[in-house]
Design an enzyme around this catalytic site. Sequence first.
Site, PDB file in Angstrom:
ATOM      1  N   GLU A  19       0.896  -1.180   0.000  1.00 20.63           N
ATOM      2  CA  GLU A  19       0.000   0.000   0.000  1.00 20.63           C
ATOM      3  C   GLU A  19       0.919   1.211   0.000  1.00 20.63           C
ATOM      4  O   GLU A  19       1.461   1.580   1.045  1.00 20.63           O
ATOM      5  CB  GLU A  19      -0.892  -0.016   1.249  1.00 20.63           C
ATOM      6  CG  GLU A  19      -1.888  -1.163   1.294  1.00 20.63           C
ATOM      7  CD  GLU A  19      -3.054  -0.992   0.337  1.00 20.63           C
ATOM      8  OE1 GLU A  19      -3.244   0.128  -0.191  1.00 20.63           O
ATOM      9  OE2 GLU A  19      -3.758  -1.979   0.094  1.00 20.63           O
ATOM     10  N   CYS A  41      -2.388   9.324   2.280  1.00 17.83           N
ATOM     11  CA  CYS A  41      -2.015   8.794   0.963  1.00 17.83           C
ATOM     12  C   CYS A  41      -3.078   9.100  -0.089  1.00 17.83           C
ATOM     13  O   CYS A  41      -2.790   9.134  -1.272  1.00 17.83           O
ATOM     14  CB  CYS A  41      -1.787   7.290   1.056  1.00 17.83           C
ATOM     15  SG  CYS A  41      -3.209   6.435   1.730  1.00 17.83           S
TER      16      CYS A  41
END
Length: 477
Positions: A251, A285
Amino acid sequence: MQLLLEHEHSFINGKSYQTDDTFSVLNPANLGVVKEVSSVDELGCELALSGAQCALKQLRTVSASLRSEVLKKWHALILSHEEMLAELMVAEQGKPLHEALGEVRYAAGFVEWFAQEAIRSYGETIPSQNTSVQLSTIKQPVGVVLGITPWNFPLAMITRKVAPAYAAGCSFILKPSEETPLSAIALAKLAIQAGMEAGAFQVLITRQPAKLVEGYCQSAAVRKLTFTGSTKVGQLLLSHSATTIKRTSMELGGNAPFIVYGSANIPAAVAGLMAAKFRNAGQTCVAANRVLVEQECMAEFISCLTTAVATLKVGDGMVAGNDLGPLINESAKAKVQGLIASALKQGAKIHYQGAEEAGLFMAPVILTHVTPEMDIANTEIFGPIVSVMAFFDEVQSLVFANGVEEGLAAYFYSQDVSQIHRVSHALEYGMIGINEGMISNPVAPFGGIKQSGLGREGAKQGLDEYLEVKYLCQKFD
Ligand code: NAD
């Protein structure tokens, strides 16, 4: 069980593991010491691995429904400690208390979801061409998992991995960020209190992450590496994992476009952008990194955005009413300031800037006249800067939006149904917010394409990341 000691240490086999090599966890709001923690040594790493191997064997004898019960208890314990966990998170990470409380509940949501999924790791029966042969599949745990997590979501990035791993029957060694180890330790203590086997969830604190992780990557006993963090470190860890062919989930970083088309409801788009940009002072993010606005609605959008940004209050996350906490450390602030300076040099203009802030705090900024070649358009900003770029038509918006290496989240606002269909299919991203700025949800698959990662977390897909499919071919006489 006491949740946190005066000094904190790694949590190995259900117990605190102390060494003399200590370092301080700092509060980014005032740079005061939150706690002294000790950095794990080689012996601690060996003990954690043997503990995880032992727990893996134990877990083979624990049914899926019992694992589900443990997860339900863990979920309840997290929620009953939500105030304490949120305050701890503000102290070591800096986000405002209301956001921290939101993260505790979001983190607990993954545990609840995977408590429900634990009992649904179905295999299949495959119709055979031959009646004397039965074909089927079963799903089995991958094995010992090493997880590495970042500081920006000190709880949720952990439960998103540990809960599905436990649901699948895997044991887990976690190396949290050295900036935010305390939330991780508190979480592991609650998991053991909920009934997890001692070696099923262990936390190793280190100030030398590269050394610890490289050692584990070389071990064939660690069968999976799951990482959340920057693309640069993810690339390195993928190469370390190659020698033992580990399963990996990555990720990684994002560079989200936030597109506002001419038909958009502008106040709704601004509200969506405020959520997608300023959560955690821009340190997410999925933060809107490039705001692409169709020229025809630029003036209205900028005016509405400026009014909203001017209301933001910067300050200590423990003080009610503050919207933006500090950045995580000095190098993070220097990086954001450097991006603004380089954007101005490359032709961008400051449309709005709040009063200068001391320490690690940073005032929100709106930059206009940004173009796709600028450094700020090709770097994850991770700060409270809105970087606005103009476009003339849908084709150009997609060229701009897709013209980067990352592919995590994208957002767009439009009220044209045909355009919504075209754009949602054309955007090269793993997750798309359509007239919505908040997309994270434990029941939906989270993850990116291109250089933003491999695999998905949350949702039903999140459990498969910790399961191997075994094919059985049985012949009858
Ligand atoms: P980072 O990559 O610097 O660190 C992440 C973790 O990796 C930390 O635990 C750190 O100690 C460890 N680490 C650092 N260098 C290492 C090395 N050489 N070997 C082994 N481990 C190492 O990232 P960060 O600054 O903590 O977090 C911010 C980044 O994380 C951003 O890029 C953000 O986009 C990304 N992120 C991604 C997601 C997602 O779901 N895609 C979620 C949150 C954060």
